[in-house]
Design a protein around this motif. Structure first.
Motif, PDB file in Angstrom:
ATOM      1  N   VAL A  69      22.007 -16.262   3.567  1.00 52.09           N
ATOM      2  CA  VAL A  69      23.169 -16.949   4.125  1.00 52.09           C
ATOM      3  C   VAL A  69      22.719 -18.183   4.914  1.00 52.09           C
ATOM      4  CG1 VAL A  69      25.162 -16.693   5.661  1.00 52.09           C
ATOM      5  CG2 VAL A  69      24.388 -14.751   4.296  1.00 52.09           C
ATOM      6  N   PRO A 109      24.973 -14.669  -1.360  1.00 52.00           N
ATOM      7  CA  PRO A 109      25.168 -15.486  -0.164  1.00 52.00           C
ATOM      8  C   PRO A 109      24.419 -16.813  -0.222  1.00 52.00           C
ATOM      9  CG  PRO A 109      23.776 -13.589   0.320  1.00 52.00           C
ATOM     10  CD  PRO A 109      24.310 -13.401  -1.073  1.00 52.00           C
ATOM     11  N   THR A 165      26.054 -20.329  -0.102  1.00 49.10           N
ATOM     12  CA  THR A 165      26.472 -20.973   1.146  1.00 49.10           C
ATOM     13  C   THR A 165      25.550 -22.126   1.538  1.00 49.10           C
ATOM     14  OG1 THR A 165      25.293 -19.390   2.574  1.00 49.10           O
ATOM     15  CG2 THR A 165      27.592 -18.871   1.999  1.00 49.10           C
ATOM     16  N   LEU A 220      33.181 -14.123  -3.627  1.00 44.49           N
ATOM     17  CA  LEU A 220      32.585 -13.670  -2.373  1.00 44.49           C
ATOM     18  C   LEU A 220      32.880 -14.586  -1.197  1.00 44.49           C
ATOM     19  CD1 LEU A 220      29.075 -12.523  -3.657  1.00 44.49           C
ATOM     20  CD2 LEU A 220      31.192 -11.198  -3.458  1.00 44.49           C
ATOM     21  N   TYR A 221      32.939 -15.899  -1.455  1.00 49.45           N
ATOM     22  CA  TYR A 221      33.031 -16.844  -0.336  1.00 49.45           C
ATOM     23  C   TYR A 221      34.266 -17.727  -0.366  1.00 49.45           C
ATOM     24  CZ  TYR A 221      28.654 -14.873   0.737  1.00 49.45           C
ATOM     25  OH  TYR A 221      27.694 -13.941   1.046  1.00 49.45           O
ATOM     26  N   HIS A 240      35.377 -20.215  -2.241  1.00 46.17           N
ATOM     27  CA  HIS A 240      35.240 -21.653  -2.480  1.00 46.17           C
ATOM     28  C   HIS A 240      35.350 -21.950  -3.967  1.00 46.17           C
ATOM     29  CE1 HIS A 240      34.101 -23.105   1.502  1.00 46.17           C
ATOM     30  NE2 HIS A 240      33.505 -21.935   1.658  1.00 46.17           N
TER      31      HIS A 240
END
Length: 160
Positions: free
Chosen positions: A41, A72, A75, A120-121, A123
Motif C-alpha cells: 500500500v 494494494p 495505490t 478493491l480500491y 478507482h
C-alpha cells in the motif's frame, strides 16, 4: 553517572564508509529482463518507494524492466494531490508519481491490475498516472509466468 566525552556529531560528518563496494557492479546481458512486483500500500512504509528506486536502477543497469502493480500495489500508481491533483501537500507526497514518471521516461513499463483498481480500491483507469497500462486480472499471473519462462530477474514487494 557516566559522562559523554566524545564531541557531538557535526553536519557533514560520515557515520559509515559509503564508498566501499563489496560486490561487482552487475550489468544486464543483452536481452535480459526484470520484473518488479508491488503488492504493498502506498504510504504504509518505505518498501514501495525503495523498490521503485530498485526498478529504476535495474533499468539503468540495462535490464528491460517492467513494474506490476496488483492488489494494494495499484495505490502506488494513482494520481494524488491536494487541493488539486498533482499538488504536493507535504514533502514527499508526489514521490511515487515522480519516480514512476522517471521510470517510464527512461523506458520502463508499468502495468496495473484493473480488478484491484476498481473492485478493491474504487478507482477507474482515469485515476492512474499517465503511462501506466491497465491490465486484466488474468494477465497478472501471465506476466509473472512470461518473465519466469524468460529467466528474468523477479523482485517481489510484499507487505502484510
Amino acid at each position: 553517572m557516566p559522562a559523554v566525552t566524545f564531541p557531538a556529531h557535526q553536519k557533514g560528518d560520515y557515520f559509515v564508509d559509503f564508498e566501499e563496494k563489496v560486490f561487482e557492479d552487475v550489468k544486464a546481458e543483452p536481452g535480459q529482463k526484470a520484473l518488479v512486483k508491488f503488492h504493498t500500500v502506498a504510504f504504509e512504509g518505505s518498501i514501495g518507494f525503495v523498490n521503485l528506486l530498485q526498478a529504476t536502477r535495474l533499468q539503468r543497469k540495462g535490464f528491460e524492466t517492467s513494474i506490476l502493480l496488483y492488489g494494494p500495489g495499484v495505490t502506488l500508481g494513482l494520481q494524488r494531490g491536494f487541493p488539486r491533483l498533482g499538488d504536493e501537500s507535504f514533502p514527499g507526497h508526489q514521490n511515487y508519481a515522480n519516480q514512476i514518471a522517471k521510470f517510464i521516461e527512461e523506458g520502463g513499463k508499468v502495468y496495473a491490475c484493473r480488478f484491484a483498481l476498481q473492485a478493491l480500491y474504487g478507482h477507474g483507469e482515469p485515476s492512474l498516472l499517465p503511462g501506466i497500462r491497465p491490465i486484466s486480472p488474468l494477465d497478472v499471473l501471465d506476466i509473472v509466468l512470461i518473465h519466469h519462462r524468460d529467466n528474468s530477474f523477479i523482485l517481489d514487494t510484499w507487505t502484510l
